[in-house]
Design an enzyme around this catalytic site. Structure first.
Site, mmCIF file in Angstrom:
data_model
loop_
_atom_site.group_PDB
_atom_site.id
_atom_site.type_symbol
_atom_site.label_atom_id
_atom_site.label_comp_id
_atom_site.label_asym_id
_atom_site.label_seq_id
_atom_site.Cartn_x
_atom_site.Cartn_y
_atom_site.Cartn_z
ATOM 1 N N HIS A 1 0.551 -1.035 -0.027
ATOM 2 C CA HIS A 1 -0.156 -0.004 0.132
ATOM 3 C C HIS A 1 0.911 1.233 -0.161
ATOM 4 C CE1 HIS A 1 -4.086 1.814 1.115
ATOM 5 N NE2 HIS A 1 -3.299 2.983 0.983
ATOM 6 N N HIS B 295 1.375 5.029 -2.373
ATOM 7 C CA HIS B 295 0.808 5.813 -3.473
ATOM 8 C C HIS B 295 1.958 6.545 -4.470
ATOM 9 C CE1 HIS B 295 -3.562 5.901 -2.243
ATOM 10 N NE2 HIS B 295 -2.813 5.652 -1.037
ATOM 11 N N ASP C 156 1.924 9.056 -6.202
ATOM 12 C CA ASP C 156 2.051 10.330 -6.049
ATOM 13 C C ASP C 156 2.310 10.913 -4.656
ATOM 14 O OD1 ASP C 156 -0.232 9.112 -5.987
ATOM 15 O OD2 ASP C 156 -1.646 10.946 -6.145
ATOM 16 N N GLY D 182 -9.150 8.136 -1.502
ATOM 17 C CA GLY D 182 -9.915 9.648 -1.390
ATOM 18 C C GLY D 182 -10.809 9.554 -0.160
ATOM 19 N N HIS E 109 -9.426 1.206 0.116
ATOM 20 C CA HIS E 109 -9.258 2.220 1.137
ATOM 21 C C HIS E 109 -10.424 2.002 2.154
ATOM 22 C CE1 HIS E 109 -6.013 3.664 -1.079
ATOM 23 N NE2 HIS E 109 -5.641 4.517 0.347
ATOM 24 N N GLU F 226 -10.362 4.246 7.512
ATOM 25 C CA GLU F 226 -9.323 5.163 7.905
ATOM 26 C C GLU F 226 -10.166 6.391 8.187
ATOM 27 O OE1 GLU F 226 -7.352 6.524 4.422
ATOM 28 O OE2 GLU F 226 -5.664 7.026 5.507
ATOM 29 N N ASP G 279 2.384 4.284 2.842
ATOM 30 C CA ASP G 279 1.321 4.883 2.079
ATOM 31 C C ASP G 279 1.904 6.001 1.144
ATOM 32 O OD1 ASP G 279 -1.619 5.251 1.879
ATOM 33 O OD2 ASP G 279 -2.008 6.476 3.401
#
Ligand SMILES: [Zn+2]
Length: 409
Positions: free
Chosen positions: A86, A88, A90, A242, A269, A272, A350
């Protein structure tokens, strides 16, 4: 900087142990022997060999009441073979690369030095998940060309490999690269960079595409359709990311169903920014085979039981959860409780840049704050390998490679 509330001066580039030494030689010796450890201003343990960072940093030396087994150093954990599920794309840019890309593309960034940029993009002081997500708008601003995406993906693989990562699934949303690129271009460019990185490092990489909760379900479906075309070219799964609260996963069930019907795995996701009901939906309305975070799972005992019994892997991110205020402190993070309960817990960053951590750092935190012993940490590594979205024969090969590397250590 400050050590135990007292000001000390050290040269630029000094290590944490130098700052402690400046304050008190005996204390530094205790740290050296493992009879004391150092934390940062918010109580996270830091390694004595870590750089002190920016001026004004706060450290505390905590003398351990009892002397346990010698602790694993970060350096050793970096050499451990690891897998990450997991993270990202970006959230993982090199600051120097961002500056170069911004210059070429004529984009203004909030700082013009790598250090300043890392600081500006740090989510350490975000108020919640929603504010945390705004940092991604800045990284995404320089990732709107195929060449930039290719480079960022390539460097991501190099950085992961340097951190001891043997297998990684990296995720991002091609939807956030429109209208500059088509969905196809936004998938092909990172795949090209990844291929280059894999060939150079031997680290294996899978791509997860993310639908966005706040976007329309039609866009999620469009993405699932586009991604399915690349299922044999490196795209392994579909995810939904998101703002979680108020944007239920079930609205995007059609996209998940399309992904499953076309041979892709699904993760989501959940748990969270919202509670266990969100995890329930991810599993039962969307067919997720793993849960992204799942931090709040324990609020529903029956659901936790289900996740344990069905061996649903949890992609847990300690530092990120602290930054989004999903947990009030690392000491209160439930990952150890879930692991002890028999859940398939994995550890993840993350976002390496935005969260300011490497996977090694996360393992170090689990060791020092969570109290995971060497065998627990090895279990977590193998959990991640066994939970990979890989064809069975490749998964078996990964597990046995990592297992023998761990034994050799
Ligand atoms: Zn995430």
């Amino acid at each position: 900087m400050f050590v135990n509330e007292r000001p000390v001066s050290v040269a630029p580039g000094a290590r944490v142990r130098d700052a402690v030494e400046q304050l008190d030689h005996d204390l530094a010796e205790l740290v050296g022997r493992g009879a004391a450890y150092v934390t940062d201003g918010v109580g996270r343990p830091v390694d004595a060999g870590d750089p002190v960072g920016e001026g004004g940093a706060i450290f505390r030396v905590v003398v351990s009441a009892r002397q346990g087994a010698p602790r694993l150093s970060k350096e050793l954990l970096r050499r451990w073979p690891k897998a990450e599920l997991h993270v990202h794309l970006d959230g993982c840019l090199r600051p120097r690369t961002m500056l170069e890309l911004a210059r070429v593309q004529g984009i203004r960034l909030p700082a013009d030095t790598p250090e300043g940029l890392a600081q500006a993009l740090s989510v350490k002081h975000a108020k919640n998940l929603e504010e945390y997500l705004t940092k991604y708008e800045i990284t995404l601003s320089v990732m709107q060309t195929a060449a930039a995406l290719e480079r960022v993906a390539y460097e991501f693989v190099l950085d992961a490999a340097a951190d001891g990562v043997r297998y990684v699934e990296v995720r991002y949303s091609p939807l956030l690269h429109r209208p500059a690129l088509t969905l196809g271009q936004a998938i092909e460019a990172p795949l090209a960079g990844i291929k280059r990185g894999e060939a150079e490092t031997g680290t294996k990489v899978g791509v997860i595409v993310c639908g966005i909760r706040t976007r329309s379900p039609a866009e999620s479906l469009e993405l699932a359709r586009a991604a399915a075309e690349y299922r044999t070219a490196g795209v392994v799964a579909f995810d939904l990311a998101g703002a979680e609260r108020g944007f239920p996963a079930r609205d995007h069930a059609q996209a998940f169903a399309y992904a499953v019907q076309h041979g892709m795995a699904c993760t989501c996701h959940a748990g969270e920014g919202d509670g266990p009901e969100s995890i329930h939906q991810a599993l039962h309305a969307c067919g997720a085979r793993r849960i992204g975070h799942g931090t709040r799972l324990g609020e529903d005992a029956a659901l936790l039981e289900y996740v344990v019994e069905h061996r649903v892997p949890l992609e847990m991110c300690l530092t990120s959860n602290l930054h989004t205020h999903t947990v009030p402190s690392l000491a209160e993070h439930p990952f150890k409780r879930y692991l002890d309960r028999g859940a398939v817990v994995t550890l993840n960053t993350d976002g390496r840049l935005v969260d300011g951590v490497s996977l090694t750092d996360e393992y170090f935190l689990a060791h020092t704050v969570g109290g995971l012993a060497q065998e627990d940490l090895a279990r977590v590594v193998l959990n991640a390998c066994e939970s990979a979205f890989l064809p069975e024969f490749e998964k078996v090969a990964l597990v046995s490679r990592v297992q023998s590397e761990l034994e050799a250590l």
